[in-house]
Design an enzyme around this catalytic site. Structure first.
Site, PDB file in Angstrom:
ATOM      1  N   GLU A 145      12.790  26.251  18.582  1.00 32.50           N
ATOM      2  CA  GLU A 145      12.558  25.030  17.806  1.00 32.50           C
ATOM      3  C   GLU A 145      13.826  24.555  17.079  1.00 32.50           C
ATOM      4  OE1 GLU A 145       9.152  25.808  15.306  1.00 32.50           O
ATOM      5  OE2 GLU A 145       7.760  25.512  16.958  1.00 32.50           O
ATOM      6  N   GLU A 148       3.622  26.893  22.796  1.00 28.93           N
ATOM      7  CA  GLU A 148       2.802  27.273  21.634  1.00 28.93           C
ATOM      8  C   GLU A 148       1.684  26.264  21.427  1.00 28.93           C
ATOM      9  OE1 GLU A 148       4.709  28.085  17.930  1.00 28.93           O
ATOM     10  OE2 GLU A 148       6.203  29.447  18.800  1.00 28.93           O
TER      11      GLU A 148
END
Length: 822
Positions: free
Chosen positions: A187, A258
């Site tokens: 991320e 995710e």
């Protein structure tokens, strides 16, 4: 007799080798990708994955967790690699026990599943320091996660260590192993702008470095839209079917690394619920939009043992996942997703090789159709209207779509699954007290010594940053100073500002006040009246960290600990911020390892006092393991804040006194893995920071004690019984039992012992609260009792024929059954 047992053993070994042989076909020798999906051994794949972190459970739990994930329809287990566990000190590596990543991956391989290895090595994951070892903080000139040579050197060194370890064990798919995918970074795009011109070169370097490690499998970067070729950019979040911009190249597949099954919980915050209907809707939508890989974060969350949780995060992690903290199946989440996976797998051929067509079938309704070369066809009918049922026309047939739902038609005619119609049972998790520590004779105590300035050896003339001093060896840092006061018993105001998480203030060894921050407001301010003696006074301020930060830019520059200390009296406000300070890292009980058998034996424990003693008190007791195999938990409802150890192993921090807005603790029960326990004589040691009262503690067992199903005649039959249309339009051979049914299943070693409620007709409510409606078959209890009582698994069709009569002709019927397992 020996010959008989040898024959049995040989037969079991033969069966296991046969199963292993079948599973080995599941493993890959070659993994590539194109714009449709990962390609394993030349075959395109739709893959479902579940995140399970090896250090958040125990090696004894791994086989069961993996088996339940496989039974739930998963193909892949995904895990981070935890750098600060594996290299807690520079050059000193640890890969045993819960850190045995190779053992974990080999167990996945033995059960015939693939692995996605998220090397990071920055991982966030609500894990202390985002998984980075704290010794990096002290590397000269380092800037984490940027185009910075010291950081890149150590990141590459660790990535190479892990990759070479995997290669040496032949665990990559290119070697015949289970690892089909790896992740570098995590991320990063969320913080990249903060690094200005140092961000983009770091992304390019990280991708190039990973690819040059030559694992033979693809790499991904999650939440990195500009992931350099050949690295695949992936999505994280709850709604990637709606939010993901898609692969940054037509030659890359659409991957969801995710899909949050709930969310992590912080102390003082409510648990975040996410319905399985919502999860299923967004998974189906992602697949309908040509997604090919979905990972559930978390599939099993587990436990943040010790001090591994990041700041303010609870010890229990993602307990609302399909497998709960203890590894028990959480229904209906597990079962409904299993049905979803099975329905999508029925569509595999047209999904992976068919033409993709999208067109509207209503104002807020859409059809996603995949048509193969022959007559193969699959359709996803989407209703984006969250308020009402909608009747749509598709391929000259009518379909009712419930609000905010997706129907899956593996043959473009027959509905096999709808995301909003949950036919899976609901389970009720219960705790049962096994032993109560309700006598003062059960406990001994030891009062932590409050250090004073004269007894400290570490000195500075400023307020030092906490993490720099503690090096994560303890949550606790004492800041002490002494002052001379010329008046007798003057009432003054002590004013402290801190960037720690909790503050306890002592004057002359007596507690004068405490304060704490929260996950969203981490600063601490304390103003409290104190009485100063004439002459020398000693101020001792205990700054407490409840985990290290785990995210954000410039993590190495974060400040924790006291920022200012002032005392206001009749002579004015005196600032002690730049003053002579003495420091003590940690507590004396920590240094002596009071929580171990050896350390405990060196302490002069005293008889437990009532009411509770001063803050910072250690408590000790002994207990036997509860009988049976059910998971074990400690009920800390009577405690305040601290940490607990069982036989020298920390089960994590507890903070029961920090209530949520609704007035309840964020966490009351704390997991004690069976592998931590001996049959008898287990040592339990607690550090209580506040004024908790151990007399209320109990050892409990955790189990699924009730199962409940609510299915209407408009629900779909189980996907396992699905029957589609033949290629010529004729029905395929119909499987027996193709109708909606309530299916109940007790956990292993438990059977249905009582039918608590049963109503076929129009029962009101749901599995949490129900009642008989105006329409009710008098045979309801009798029929269900006959079908289910004494059995571990039972199935009851929802049909008037099954119940012998129609209690209200023309009215839609529902069967609701609630049963106890014992």
């Amino acid at each position: 007799m020996e010959v008989v047992w040898w024959c049995i053993w040989w037969f079991i070994a033969f069966l296991l080798s046969t199963v292993a042989g079948r599973d080995s076909d599941y493993h890959a020798n070659n993994v590539t990708y194109d714009g449709r999906s990962l390609i394993i051994n030349g075959q395109h794949n739709i893959l479902f994955s579940g995140e399970i972190h090896y250090p958040r459970s125990t090696p004894q739990m791994w086989p069961s967790l993996i088996a339940k994930a496989k039974a739930g329809g998963l193909d892949v287990i995904q895990t981070y690699v935890f750098w600060n566990l594996h290299e807690p000190q520079f050059g000193q590596f640890e890969f045993t026990g819960r850190n045995d990543i190779v053992g974990f991956i080999k167990e996945i391989q033995a059960q015939g599943l693939y692995v996605c290895l998220r090397i990071g090595p920055f991982i966030q994951s609500e894990w202390s320091y985002g998984g980075l070892p704290f010794w990096l903080h002290d590397v000269p000139g380092i800037v984490f996660r940027s185009d910075n040579q010291p950081f890149k050197f150590h990141m590459q060194r660790f990535a190479e260590k892990i990759v070479n370890m995997m290669k040496s064990e032949r665990l990559y798919a290119s070697q015949g192993g289970p690892i089909i995918l790896s992740q570098i970074e995590n991320e990063y795009q969320m913080v990249e702008p903060a690094f200005h011109e140092k961000g983009p070169p770091y992304v390019q370097w990280a991708a190039r470095m990973a690819v040059e490690l030559e694992t033979g499998v693809p790499w991904v970067m999650c939440k990195q839209n500009d992931a350099p070729d050949p690295v695949i950019n992936a999505c994280n979040g709850k709604r990637c079917g709606e939010t993901f911009a898609g692969p940054n190249s037509p030659n890359k597949p659409s991957i969801w690394t995710e899909n949050w099954t709930s969310f992590y919980q912080a102390y003082g915050e409510e648990a975040v619920m996410r319905s399985v209907e919502d999860i299923a809707f967004h998974v189906a939508l992602f697949i309908a939009k040509k997604g090919s890989y979905v990972n559930y974060y978390m599939y099993h969350g587990g436990t943040n043992f010790g001090r591994t949780a990041s700041e303010y995060v609870t010890t229990s992690y993602y307990d609302l996942a399909p497998l709960d903290e203890y590894g028990l199946i959480r229904q209906p989440k597990w079962g409904h997703l299993k049905e979803l996976h099975a329905a999508i797998k029925l569509c595999m051929k047209p999904l992976l090789s068919g033409e993709h067509i999208t067109f509207p079938i209503g104002e807020l309704q859409q059809a996603y159709v995949f048509k193969g070369n022959s007559e193969e066809c699959a359709a996803f009918l989407v209703n984006d209207d969250g308020r009402r049922n909608v009747l749509v026309l598709f391929e000259n047939s009518s379909y009712v779509l419930p609000p905010k739902s997706i129907s899956i038609l593996p043959d473009c005619r027959t509905v096999a699954f709808n995301s909003a119609k949950v036919s899976t049972q609901y389970g009720t998790r219960s705790v049962k007290s096994s032993q109560k520590f309700d006598s003062i004779n059960d406990w001994e105590e030891y009062n932590e010594t409050i250090p004073m300035f004269d007894g400290t050896s570490l000195r500075a003339n400023i307020l030092s940053e906490q993490m720099t001093i503690t090096k994560t060896l303890s949550d606790y840092l004492w800041y002490t100073f002494r002052l001379e006061h010329h008046d007798s018993d003057e009432q003054c105001v002590l004013k402290v500002n801190s960037l720690g998480h909790v503050l306890h203030a002592f004057v002359n060894g007596v507690i004068v006040g405490s304060a704490h921050g929260s996950h969203d407001d981490k600063g601490v301010s304390l103003e409290t009246t104190v009485s100063l003696n004439k002459g020398t006074n000693y101020v001792s301020l205990l700054s407490v960290m409840v985990g290290l930060p785990d995210s954000g830019a410039y993590l190495e520059s974060r400040f924790a600990g006291l920022r200012s200390v002032k005392i206001e009296g009749k002579h004015g406000l005196i600032d002690y911020t730049n003053y002579s300070w003495g420091y003590q890292v940690g507590l004396l009980g920590e240094k002596t390892q009071i929580y171990t058998e050896e350390g405990s034996s060196k302490i002069q424990w005293k008889t437990f006092g009532s009411p509770p003693s001063q803050p910072l008190t250690w408590y000790k007791t002994m207990f036997d393991a509860p009988p049976g195999n059910d998971p074990v938990a400690l009920n800390f409802a009577s405690m305040g804040k601290g940490e607990a150890w069982v036989n020298g192993q920390s089960i994590g921090r507890y903070w029961v006194s920090f209530h949520t807005p609704s007035g309840s603790p964020s966490q009351t029960w704390y997991n004690v893995p069976r592998s931590f326990l001996k049959p008898t004589g287990n040592l339990l040691v607690l550090l209580e920071e506040e004024n908790g009262y151990p007399i209320g503690i109990s050892i409990d067992t955790v189990s699924i004690t009730k199962v409940c199903g609510k299915v209407s005649d408009s629900h779909l039959p189980p996907v396992a019984s699905w029957v589609g249309e033949g290629q010529s339009g004729t029905k395929k051979k119909r499987k027996h039992g193709r109708r909606p049914k309530v299916q109940l299943r007790c956990p292993p070693q438990r059977n249905i012992s009582k039918i608590v409620f049963s109503s076929y007709g129009t029962p009101s409510g749901d599995c949490e609260s129900y009642a008989t409606g105006s329409c009710h078959s008098s045979n309801s209890i009798t029929i269900v009792t006959k079908a289910c009582l004494g059995k571990r698994i039972c199935s009851v069709p929802v049909s008037r024929r099954n119940f012998g009569n129609d209690p209200c002709p023309g009215v839609p019927k529902t069967l609701l059954v609630d049963a106890e397992c014992a």
